[in-house]
Design a protein around this motif. Structure first.
Motif, PDB file in Angstrom:
ATOM      1  N   LEU B  39       0.825  -1.025  -0.233  1.00 38.99           N
ATOM      2  CA  LEU B  39       0.155  -0.175  -0.252  1.00 38.99           C
ATOM      3  C   LEU B  39       0.851   1.375  -0.028  1.00 38.99           C
ATOM      4  N   SER B  40       1.677   0.757   0.686  1.00 37.06           N
ATOM      5  CA  SER B  40       2.449   2.573   0.968  1.00 37.06           C
ATOM      6  C   SER B  40       3.723   2.722  -0.809  1.00 37.06           C
ATOM      7  N   LEU B  41       3.739   1.535  -0.773  1.00 34.01           N
ATOM      8  CA  LEU B  41       4.705   2.106  -2.461  1.00 34.01           C
ATOM      9  C   LEU B  41       3.427   2.356  -3.523  1.00 34.01           C
ATOM     10  N   ILE B  42       2.182   1.645  -3.392  1.00 31.97           N
ATOM     11  CA  ILE B  42       1.735   2.665  -4.548  1.00 31.97           C
ATOM     12  C   ILE B  42       1.121   3.996  -3.640  1.00 31.97           C
ATOM     13  N   ILE B  43       0.826   4.117  -2.516  1.00 26.55           N
ATOM     14  CA  ILE B  43       0.489   5.790  -2.336  1.00 26.55           C
ATOM     15  C   ILE B  43       1.768   6.418  -2.671  1.00 26.55           C
ATOM     16  N   LEU B  44       3.514   5.938  -2.374  1.00 24.67           N
ATOM     17  CA  LEU B  44       3.974   6.756  -2.952  1.00 24.67           C
ATOM     18  C   LEU B  44       3.926   7.113  -4.364  1.00 24.67           C
ATOM     19  N   PHE B  45       3.680   6.151  -5.175  1.00 18.05           N
ATOM     20  CA  PHE B  45       3.656   5.778  -6.451  1.00 18.05           C
ATOM     21  C   PHE B  45       2.794   7.060  -6.840  1.00 18.05           C
ATOM     22  N   ALA B  46       1.435   7.350  -6.148  1.00 15.13           N
ATOM     23  CA  ALA B  46       0.709   8.505  -6.449  1.00 15.13           C
ATOM     24  C   ALA B  46       1.269   9.712  -6.201  1.00 15.13           C
ATOM     25  N   ILE B  47       2.209   9.723  -5.317  1.00 15.65           N
ATOM     26  CA  ILE B  47       2.450  11.243  -5.485  1.00 15.65           C
ATOM     27  C   ILE B  47       3.733  11.281  -5.511  1.00 15.65           C
ATOM     28  N   LEU B  48       4.430  10.588  -5.829  1.00  8.48           N
ATOM     29  CA  LEU B  48       6.094  10.668  -6.279  1.00  8.48           C
ATOM     30  C   LEU B  48       5.697  10.589  -7.929  1.00  8.48           C
ATOM     31  N   GLY B  49       5.227   9.927  -8.432  1.00  8.19           N
ATOM     32  CA  GLY B  49       4.713   9.304 -10.244  1.00  8.19           C
ATOM     33  C   GLY B  49       5.035  10.712 -10.581  1.00  8.19           C
ATOM     34  N   PRO B  50       3.977  11.390 -10.618  1.00 11.66           N
ATOM     35  CA  PRO B  50       3.632  12.793 -11.499  1.00 11.66           C
ATOM     36  C   PRO B  50       4.944  13.576 -11.443  1.00 11.66           C
ATOM     37  N   MET B  51       5.563  13.377 -10.490  1.00 12.48           N
ATOM     38  CA  MET B  51       6.620  14.119 -10.077  1.00 12.48           C
ATOM     39  C   MET B  51       8.352  14.082 -11.094  1.00 12.48           C
ATOM     40  N   ILE B  52       7.903  13.148 -10.794  1.00 17.71           N
ATOM     41  CA  ILE B  52       9.289  11.649 -11.592  1.00 17.71           C
ATOM     42  C   ILE B  52       9.638  11.976 -13.137  1.00 17.71           C
ATOM     43  N   THR B  53       7.797  11.804 -13.838  1.00 15.07           N
ATOM     44  CA  THR B  53       7.974  11.872 -15.076  1.00 15.07           C
ATOM     45  C   THR B  53       8.135  13.117 -15.878  1.00 15.07           C
ATOM     46  N   GLN B  54       8.541  13.286 -17.283  1.00 14.28           N
ATOM     47  CA  GLN B  54       9.058  14.346 -17.480  1.00 14.28           C
ATOM     48  C   GLN B  54       7.997  14.820 -18.479  1.00 14.28           C
ATOM     49  N   PHE B  55       6.882  13.712 -18.789  1.00 15.14           N
ATOM     50  CA  PHE B  55       5.745  13.931 -19.596  1.00 15.14           C
ATOM     51  C   PHE B  55       4.882  13.982 -18.992  1.00 15.14           C
ATOM     52  N   ASP B  56       3.985  15.022 -19.789  1.00 17.65           N
ATOM     53  CA  ASP B  56       2.721  15.367 -19.210  1.00 17.65           C
ATOM     54  C   ASP B  56       1.409  14.916 -19.963  1.00 17.65           C
ATOM     55  N   PRO B  57       0.196  13.951 -18.656  1.00 10.53           N
ATOM     56  CA  PRO B  57      -0.091  13.145 -18.643  1.00 10.53           C
ATOM     57  C   PRO B  57      -1.389  12.875 -20.437  1.00 10.53           C
ATOM     58  N   ARG B  58      -1.135  14.474 -20.731  1.00 11.21           N
ATOM     59  CA  ARG B  58      -2.256  15.159 -21.902  1.00 11.21           C
ATOM     60  C   ARG B  58      -1.541  15.379 -23.151  1.00 11.21           C
ATOM     61  N   ASP B  59      -0.071  15.514 -22.771  1.00  6.26           N
ATOM     62  CA  ASP B  59       0.966  15.858 -24.187  1.00  6.26           C
ATOM     63  C   ASP B  59       1.005  14.485 -25.250  1.00  6.26           C
ATOM     64  N   SER B  60       0.224  14.832 -26.618  1.00  5.55           N
ATOM     65  CA  SER B  60       0.240  13.896 -27.377  1.00  5.55           C
ATOM     66  C   SER B  60       0.953  14.477 -28.461  1.00  5.55           C
ATOM     67  N   ASP B  61       2.538  14.419 -27.917  1.00  6.54           N
ATOM     68  CA  ASP B  61       2.828  15.197 -29.141  1.00  6.54           C
ATOM     69  C   ASP B  61       4.567  14.063 -29.353  1.00  6.54           C
ATOM     70  N   ASN B  62       4.231  12.469 -28.096  1.00  5.43           N
ATOM     71  CA  ASN B  62       5.308  11.025 -28.454  1.00  5.43           C
ATOM     72  C   ASN B  62       4.183  10.516 -29.588  1.00  5.43           C
ATOM     73  N   PRO B  63       5.659   9.406 -29.619  1.00  2.13           N
ATOM     74  CA  PRO B  63       5.097   8.955 -30.879  1.00  2.13           C
ATOM     75  C   PRO B  63       4.051   7.727 -30.170  1.00  2.13           C
ATOM     76  N   VAL B  64       2.830   7.395 -31.472  1.00  2.00           N
ATOM     77  CA  VAL B  64       1.342   6.559 -31.244  1.00  2.00           C
ATOM     78  C   VAL B  64       2.044   5.245 -30.981  1.00  2.00           C
ATOM     79  N   LEU B  65       1.523   4.611 -29.927  1.00  2.50           N
ATOM     80  CA  LEU B  65       1.237   3.388 -30.153  1.00  2.50           C
ATOM     81  C   LEU B  65       3.071   2.345 -29.884  1.00  2.50           C
ATOM     82  N   ILE B  66       3.381   3.273 -28.605  1.00  6.37           N
ATOM     83  CA  ILE B  66       4.762   2.271 -29.075  1.00  6.37           C
ATOM     84  C   ILE B  66       5.014   1.693 -27.482  1.00  6.37           C
ATOM     85  N   PRO B  67       5.577   0.257 -27.679  1.00  4.54           N
ATOM     86  CA  PRO B  67       5.571  -0.401 -26.572  1.00  4.54           C
ATOM     87  C   PRO B  67       6.708   0.376 -25.580  1.00  4.54           C
ATOM     88  N   PRO B  68       6.320  -0.336 -24.338  1.00  3.99           N
ATOM     89  CA  PRO B  68       7.516   0.186 -22.942  1.00  3.99           C
ATOM     90  C   PRO B  68       9.057   0.565 -23.849  1.00  3.99           C
TER      91      PRO B  68
END
Lengths: 329, 328
Positions: B39-68
């Motif tokens: 549970l703590s890991l998931i909560i940490l993910f929710a708190i820190l996740g959006p800060m770690i990533t450099q992408f905006d969740p609504r930024d559509s400038d990325n290549p489409v449908l690429i695997p991880p």
């Protein structure tokens, strides 16, 4: 007799409350939902007179008093009139529900029975084997329970219908081979074939609950004196497990089973949508997407009614098999 | 007369122990630890996740449908949204809805269940009837109806709807518990002493129901997170925000299944399952605290089996001994 009478009163009141809720809910909402809706619908195209009629019926005709509308609503209900569907105009709501009902009851009903049987059997076994390695396996069933069931459906479709084309992706029967339901072996076969993945979805997502409930009751029951007595008498283990422990441990699960049967019609709305299964759930979502309020209300009413009836029957049977329930009124 | 100089030595004298006090063995519940860490890991993910990533969740400038891959850790959607960023932002919405709905459900179940069980009489009859009605009216279809009637829905509103429709089951349990607590001596004592009912419920009854309430809160959170995911999947969730359910909705609409984009629809469902699983594990631990039979019965069975095994070994040894004697 007092027990039956008392339960009857509770169910009568619940029925009245559910029907009234169905009537008042759209009228209680803040603002003016009727005009918002009409505005929203006219944005997507012309609003037909039938739709206007249905909206007036739902949110209330401004010309009639609330009380008068309420009386009219009851009168229509008693004459078996649930209104006319807008999205399938001019089919009456009752006819649509009637044709969707067997699909839901057949699929979810059978799947629930399978799931209950497996869960109770496994629960009896894990409860009997308490204190062994089995104890460490039991918590993992919570993972099964926590899976969103419609997501399980998506994953199953991905693996078994898209990656390997073993099962059909959607539908209740092969629509290219049959124009509609008919009585033939091919059709029955097609229905069964289409029901496998949805049924597996239901079993996966509900078996954990049965197992866990039965296991915990079994563990508690095994500590009772009469089980020790049975052991001391030297009865066969199998007999102790089935006739002494499991029989008593099963009581709460049986009550749960009755309730689960009640939710057969409305319990797997989202799953039916994922598979486009032609049951009540999909009908409800179709109604919601098309702003077909008469249909939506009708479906909701039928779902509530099924739960009520199932719960009432369960109550009666439970009173028969467990005398304590009759005493505790 | 007290004098620090004379008093000081007495502190050094060890108190004489008349009997050996053994500290009760603290039992660390493995299920609780695993659940809490998850549970703590998931909560940490929710708190820190959006800060770690450099992408905006609504930024559509990325290549489409690429695997991880290295830049897009969980791939992208058919609109070019970064999945990791979507998942982390969705975590906030989903967890928020779950917690708020869970709280509302617990408060309502206390208001109806505990009060009905404690007060009794006509109040009980009326409240039980309300509980019965709410229990019978199916939750998800009702939330679907309500949600479809409300055009713009915030996450908070969805949480309130889920909370209001999901408290009845807990109220039934609380009512029967409160009924049995009402007749305990200490509750009768404080009632006879003239305490007002609110104080009796708040001070005497609720603390005793705390483990049960915690369990029901956790259950309410699971129920709400699952409910929100279902509603959002149907397109009836919070409008305009990202949650695990809306990701699944977009995945279905965007053809993730047929286009083989597993990274699009697998993570959100797994996250829901992991949250549910961690809360359920914690619930398990609480269950074992409330119901000692669940804890003691397996232990007893284990002890019994061990004793039987020892006995068998002894018998075997005795037999071997006998044989030896006979042979000699």
């Amino acid at each position: 007799m007092r027990y039956v009478g008392r339960r009857l009163v509770i169910y009568a009141v619940t029925l009245w409350a559910a029907i009234s809720l169905n009537f008042f809910l759209p009228r209680m909402l803040p603002g003016d939902p009727a005009s918002i809706l009409i505005a929203k619908m006219s944005r997507n195209g012309d609003v037909t007179e039938a739709q206007l009629e249905s909206i007036r019926r739902l949110f209330g005709n401004p010309e009639a008093s609330l009380w008068q509308q309420y009386l009219d609503y009851w009168e229509q209900l008693f004459s078996g009139d649930l209104g006319t569907s807008v999205s399938f105009y001019p089919t009456p709501v009752t006819e649509l529900i009637g044709s969707a009902l067997p699909w839901s009851i057949g699929l979810v009903g059978v799947a629930t029975i399978i799931s209950f049987t497996i869960g109770i059997g496994a629960g009896m076994f894990t409860g009997w084997k308490r204190g062994t390695w089995v104890d460490h396996v039991v918590p993992s069933t919570t993972l099964l329970q926590s899976l969103p069931y419609f997501w399980v459906a998506m994953v199953l479709i991905y693996f078994f219908s898209v990656q390997n084309q073993w099962f059909p992706i959607i539908g209740g029967y092969n629509v290219f081979m049959f124009n509609g339901p008919e009585w033939s072996w091919e059709f029955v076969g097609s229905v069964l074939y289409h029901a496998i993945l949805p049924a597996i979805t239901i079993v996966i997502s509900s078996v954990g609950g049965w197992l866990l409930g039965m296991r915990n009751m079994m563990v508690s029951t095994m500590g009772e004196d009469y089980v020790t007595t049975a052991e001391a008498k030297g009865l066969k283990k199998r007999r102790i497990m089935t006739t002494y422990a499991a029989r008593n441990a099963m009581l709460p699960s049986i009550a749960g089973f009755g309730v689960a049967l009640g939710f057969v019609v409305g319990g797997f709305v989202v799953m039916e949508t994922v598979f486009s299964y032609p049951g009540i759930g999909k009908l409800m979502i179709t109604a919601v997407r098309a702003n077909d309020y008469a249909l939506m209300q009708g479906v909701f009413l039928v779902i509530t009614l099924t739960v009520l009836v199932a719960m009432f029957i369960t109550d009666m049977i439970y009173g028969l098999i467990d005398p304590r329930a009759r005493q505790n009124v | 007369m007290s004098n620090p100089a004379t008093e000081a030595p007495t502190q050094d004298v060890e108190p004489v122990q008349t009997h050996k006090v053994t500290k009760p063995k603290r039992h660390v519940n493995g299920k609780f630890v695993i659940g809490a860490v998850m549970l703590s890991l998931i909560i940490l993910f929710a708190i820190l996740g959006p800060m770690i990533t450099q992408f905006d969740p609504r930024d559509s400038d990325n290549p489409v449908l690429i695997p991880p891959d290295a830049t897009h850790w969980l791939g992208t959607t058919s609109l070019g949204y970064d999945m990791f960023s979507q998942l982390a932002t969705g975590a906030r919405t989903s967890l928020m809805v779950g917690v708020v709905a869970g709280l509302i459900a617990v408060v309502l179940s206390i208001m109806f269940g505990v009060v009905a069980g404690y007060v009794g009489g006509v109040t009980d009859e009326v409240l039980t009837l309300i509980i019965g009605v709410m229990l019978v009216i199916p939750g998800l279809p009702l939330t679907i109806v309500i949600s479809s009637l409300v055009p713009g829905r915030s996450g908070l509103l969805v949480a309130v709807i889920l909370g209001i429709t999901g408290w009845a089951g807990a109220a039934v349990v609380l009512r029967s518990q409160a009924q049995s607590l009402r007749n305990r001596d200490y509750v009768s004592a404080s009632r006879i002493a003239g305490e007002n009912p609110f104080r009796v419920i708040g001070v005497e009854i609720l603390p005793n129901l705390l483990p049960l309430l915690t369990g029901q809160f956790l259950f309410g959170v699971i129920f709400a997170i699952l409910g929100e995911a279902g509603l959002s999947y149907l397109g009836l969730g919070p409008t305009g925000s990202i949650s695990w359910g809306t990701i699944l909705n977009e995945a279905q609409a965007g053809g993730a299944l047929t286009r083989g984009a597993w990274w699009w629809f697998v993570p959100p469902g797994l996250m829901v399952a992991l949250v549910g699983c961690s809360l359920a594990l914690i619930n398990f631990a609480i269950d074992e605290v409330i119901n000692p039979k669940l804890r003691s019965a397996p232990l007893e069975a284990r002890r019994l089996r061990k004793a039987k095994k020892e006995r068998r070994a002894e018998k075997k040894a005795a037999k071997v001994e006998l044989k030896k004697e006979a042979a000699s």
